[in-house]
Design an enzyme around this catalytic site. Structure first.
Site, PDB file in Angstrom:
ATOM      1  N   GLU A 107     -27.160 -18.136 -18.948  1.00 33.54           N
ATOM      2  CA  GLU A 107     -26.615 -19.476 -19.322  1.00 33.54           C
ATOM      3  C   GLU A 107     -26.043 -19.494 -20.730  1.00 33.54           C
ATOM      4  OE1 GLU A 107     -29.550 -18.899 -17.802  1.00 33.54           O
ATOM      5  OE2 GLU A 107     -28.688 -19.453 -15.882  1.00 33.54           O
ATOM      6  N   ASP A 162     -29.163 -12.381 -14.416  1.00 32.32           N
ATOM      7  CA  ASP A 162     -30.025 -13.551 -14.611  1.00 32.32           C
ATOM      8  C   ASP A 162     -29.924 -13.998 -16.073  1.00 32.32           C
ATOM      9  OD1 ASP A 162     -32.022 -15.440 -14.126  1.00 32.32           O
ATOM     10  OD2 ASP A 162     -33.666 -14.005 -14.396  1.00 32.32           O
ATOM     11  N   ASP A 186     -34.195 -21.443 -10.160  1.00 35.97           N
ATOM     12  CA  ASP A 186     -35.632 -21.562  -9.892  1.00 35.97           C
ATOM     13  C   ASP A 186     -36.015 -22.876  -9.221  1.00 35.97           C
ATOM     14  OD1 ASP A 186     -35.695 -19.133 -11.129  1.00 35.97           O
ATOM     15  OD2 ASP A 186     -36.414 -19.910 -13.049  1.00 35.97           O
TER      16      ASP A 186
END
Ligand code: MIG
Length: 801
Positions: A410, A407, A485
């Site tokens: 980015e 997770d 999300d």
């Protein structure tokens, strides 16, 4: 398109006329008077690479996106010249390069029709701030041209009229049209005049794409640095374009273990151990199949990666083993941020070995994430990836964790306006040192890659399972992905549908959404409808933030629980069908989900269809995306289809109403299909079966179907221990013949097929198996017409009247 507005007067620069041309085997080089070089490489007959330099020199030719396993080689290559052009001809394409402008146009080598043409073509602007160029390409948008692909963009399937940016961004509760979000996949396919081609702009800087948005007749793409470097891929079938792109950027290195295609349950967070067990026990009590349970960040000791919170999980190894004994595989989250803490061995080692990213002037890149202040490994350095892979030894080998969830890669940073690293952070980029401007979009992929290598090593001889949030083109080689999300709304259900289709046609089929929505809480009805969609995505996981209530299948009351069970059971029944589609994907790059335009590009009614899609090769699905629906209108593609629930046969090529109350949804099976089904199990491998079902849908005519199988884990299949069965159904007015052809030497546990016939238009008078007449009472003529036969049959011949 002018990016640097203060210097607008400077503006765009253009190549001048060609003064030099040379050819070196598959690569042609054109140099212009103002020292622009265009390098054209024929990768395959249908794949040509275009690479431009404005200085006469090229950068080191290195790509994270293109795999070393990409196919190369062409059947034919010829270069000729006419007054105005250089003309490159392969067996599929003709490419003309204009002498005066360096502009390129591409034609179908067979019918000579125009496929794609530069408008201005290559041009650039000098980047005064960073050096180098802002590189730009503009192409004419052909009449009625439409556009698809581009990864995770949360918009309707057709991209025409829109502009996008690729810059991986943590996008909590993103919405329809939010751009950019988590992924950067600079690849699109276009379609006009029944011809489809694709463009992969292999540039990891921030890239932008404009599909006839700024100017109606122009489609353009540009990047904030690096080279204009793109691959042109021709179909003319869109599916072949996607296959070419997937071949170039890579298919998954291995099949997932079959359990990874089961149902997964996740939440932020399940803890302590008693809570995890309560959830897994309830799945078994309520008989809702489930294969994986996830631990989100709270399992760690103060969010330190590779540690456990011993209050919540006093004996992880024991727990993981107990879960395993009950059929649950444990998947744990691992983030890139490493807590600054000299007592913490991972941090200490990373620091000592100099593995963390640094700012331009030398200090470490410090950023706040869940653990507080952190440093971040530079996954673009091979040595760092090796170290990272090694960190998984204990988790996987000793504790028995089966999957890892990456997770925040980015990379996401909290409490800073740009949500990520500053531009000046330095990266190794595999020996091509650069700033974060160039490495940002690839960071997540390199993290997932390192994670994958760790799991591959320590899970051996089992197959690894990785899931990532951020990705660049090529990440599909290592990992599955989810869309980040999303929100528990009806609109997000439609977004999830579009994203999964879009990812699939962007070479990344192993994808799914947070079923039910991550933020906020769904009503039972929305949850049930989302499950119905989610079971048709290759990655199928319920996940939610947990701060708005529970999201397990049973929290919405009995009616919803029953519906969820029914559809999750359907997913488990269809596992052999999905596994076969996955095998097609890793072999040929065939997308597992096919938007209708990809399925039938000759039917222009499909060009703007966003809701319906083909799952695998022969199942048509259309989710219900609004409340209180008793059914919906949908488009049935051309051909004949059986309603999955009623066996009613419908003729496609039109829109129609389909009944689908909450316990149902529109599903259709292509006529002639042979759909393999397992008995329902609570998890993969729970049971040994005596037989599996083949649902045969009568067709007057011919249709073939495949069934792939192997040991469902491990690598023996790579040594030939698989079986690939092809069933060819030939239906006549009073006959049905099923021929089986088998390849590979894997032998499954079951010995028989239970063949169920749908819609046989005759009553049986004779049955032959491999040319031997068998008594007719072997045929079950009850509610389901069926027969049990040895799985190694070659030919089943039914005659009737
Ligand atoms: O800042 O780990 O998208 O799936 O549950 C939030 C907690 C961090 C974001 C992920 C989500 C995950 C959550 N994470």
């Amino acid at each position: 398109m002018i990016v640097n507005t203060e210097l607008e007067q400077k503006g765009n620069l253009f190549p001048s006329e060609i003064i030099n041309y040379k050819k070196d085997i598959d690569t042609l080089q054109f140099t212009t008077k103002n020292n622009v070089v265009l390098q054209v490489t024929v990768v395959r007959d249908s794949v040509i690479r275009f690479r431009y330099s404005t200085t006469g020199k090229f950068e080191n030719d290195f790509s994270y996106g293109v795999t070393i396993h990409a196919s190369r080689g062409y059947h034919f290559l010829d270069v000729t010249e006419d007054e105005k052009h250089y003309i490159i001809t392969t067996s599929k394409l003709i490419c003309k390069v204009e002498r005066l402008s360096l502009q390129v146009s591409l034609f179908d080598a067979l019918d000579l029709k125009l496929i794609n043409q530069d408008e201005i073509g290559f041009h650039w602007e000098e980047s005064y701030e960073y050096g180098g160029d802002i590189v730009k390409m503009s192409k004419a948008c052909q009449k009625a041209e439409s556009y698809y692909g581009l990864g995770d963009k949360p918009v309707d399937v057709n991209l025409k009229g829109k502009r996008f940016e690729n810059w991986a961004t943590d996008s909590y509760a993103f919405g329809k049209n939010t751009d950019p979000i988590y992924k950067a996949i600079p690849f699109y396919t276009a379609l006009h005049d029944n011809k489809s081609y694709g463009i992969f702009f292999d540039n990891t800087f921030k890239t932008s794409f404009d599909f006839a948005h700024e100017r109606r007749n122009v489609t353009s793409f540009w990047a904030q640095g690096g080279e204009m470097n793109y691959y042109f891929m021709y179909g003319p079938k869109m599916e072949d374009v996607v296959k070419n792109y997937t071949d170039l950027t890579g298919k998954p290195h291995a099949l997932p273990p079959l359990w990874a295609l089961g149902f997964h349950q996740c939440k932020w967070s399940y803890y302590p151990e008693a809570n995890v067990k309560e959830v897994t026990n309830t799945f078994r009590d309520l008989k809702i199949p489930c294969d994986a349970i996830y631990l989100d960040i709270d399992y760690m000791d103060d969010f330190r990666c590779f540690t456990w919170n011993k209050d919540y999980f006093p004996d992880p190894k024991k727990m993981v083993k107990e879960l395993k004994d009950d059929g649950f595989k444990t998947v744990v989250i691992i983030d890139p941020g490493i807590k600054i803490d000299l007592e913490y061995d991972v941090f200490k080692e990373g620091l000592d070995k100099d593995y963390f990213c640094k700012r331009a002037d030398g200090p470490y890149m410090k950023g706040k994430v869940w653990p507080g202040e952190c440093y971040f490994p530079d996954y673009t350095k091979p040595e760092v990836r090796d170290w990272w892979a090694g960190l998984f030894k204990e988790l996987i080998e000793d504790i028995g964790v089966k999957g890892v969830w990456n997770d925040m890669n980015e990379p996401a940073v909290m409490d800073v306006p740009n949500k990520s690293f500053p531009d000046d952070v330095r990266h190794d980029y595999d020996g091509n040192p650069c700033s974060h401007r160039k490495a940002h979009n690839i960071y997540g992929t390199q993290m997932a890659r390192a994670t994958y290598h760790g799991l591959k090593k320590y899970a051996y001889p089992k197959r690894p399972f990785v899931i990532t949030r951020s990705a660049y083109s090529g990440a599909q080689r290592y990992t599955s992905t989810w869309m980040g999300d999303n929100v528990a709304t009806w609109e997000h259900l439609a977004i999830a549908n579009n994203q999964a289709q879009r990812m699939s046609m962007s070479g990344f089929s192993f994808a799914g959404s947070d079923i039910g929505g991550f933020a906020e809480q769904p009503h039972g009805e929305l949850f049930a409808r989302w499950i119905q969609l989610g079971i048709f995505h290759a990655f199928c996981r319920v996940h939610s933030s947990g701060d708005h209530g529970d999201q397990e299948p049973w929290v919405f009351g009995e009616e919803i629980t029953d519906i969820v069970r029914k559809f999750v059971e359907l997913r488990y029944q269809l596992l052999p069908y999905l596994y076969t589609a996955f095998w097609n994907y890793i072999n040929d790059g065939t997308p597992i989900l096919k938007s209708l335009v990809l399925y039938d590009q000759e039917d222009s009614a499909t060009y703007y269809r966003s809701d319906e899609f083909i799952y695998g090769e022969q199942i048509l699905v259309c989710p219900i995306q609004e409340p209180n629906a008793k059914g919906r209108r949908m488009y049935i593609p051309r051909g004949k289809w059986y309603n999955f629930w009623t066996d009613e046969l419908v003729e496609g090529g039109k829109e129609m109403w389909v009944d689908a109350a909450l316990e149902s949804m529109p599903i259709f099976i292509k006529e002639g299909a042979v759909i393999p089904k397992y008995p329902v199990q609570q998890y993969v491998g729970e049971k040994k079966f005596d037989d599996i079902t083949l649902d045969v849908y009568y067709k007057e005519g011919k249709e073939s179907s495949k069934l792939y199988d192997d040991a469902h884990d491990g690598y023996d299949y790579k040594k030939g221990r698989f079986s690939l069965r092809t069933f060819t159904v030939t239906g006549k007015k009073e006959q049905l013949i099923i021929q089986q052809h088998k390849r590979g030497d894997f032998n499954a546990d079951y010995n028989k097929f239970h063949i169920v016939f749908h819609n046989l238009p005759f009553s049986i008078t004779s049955i032959q198996i491999d040319n031997v007449e068998v008594p007719i009472d072997n045929f079950n003529t009850g509610k389901k017409q069926s027969i049990l036969i040895d799985k190694e049959f070659n030919e089943l011949h039914l005659v009737g009247k």
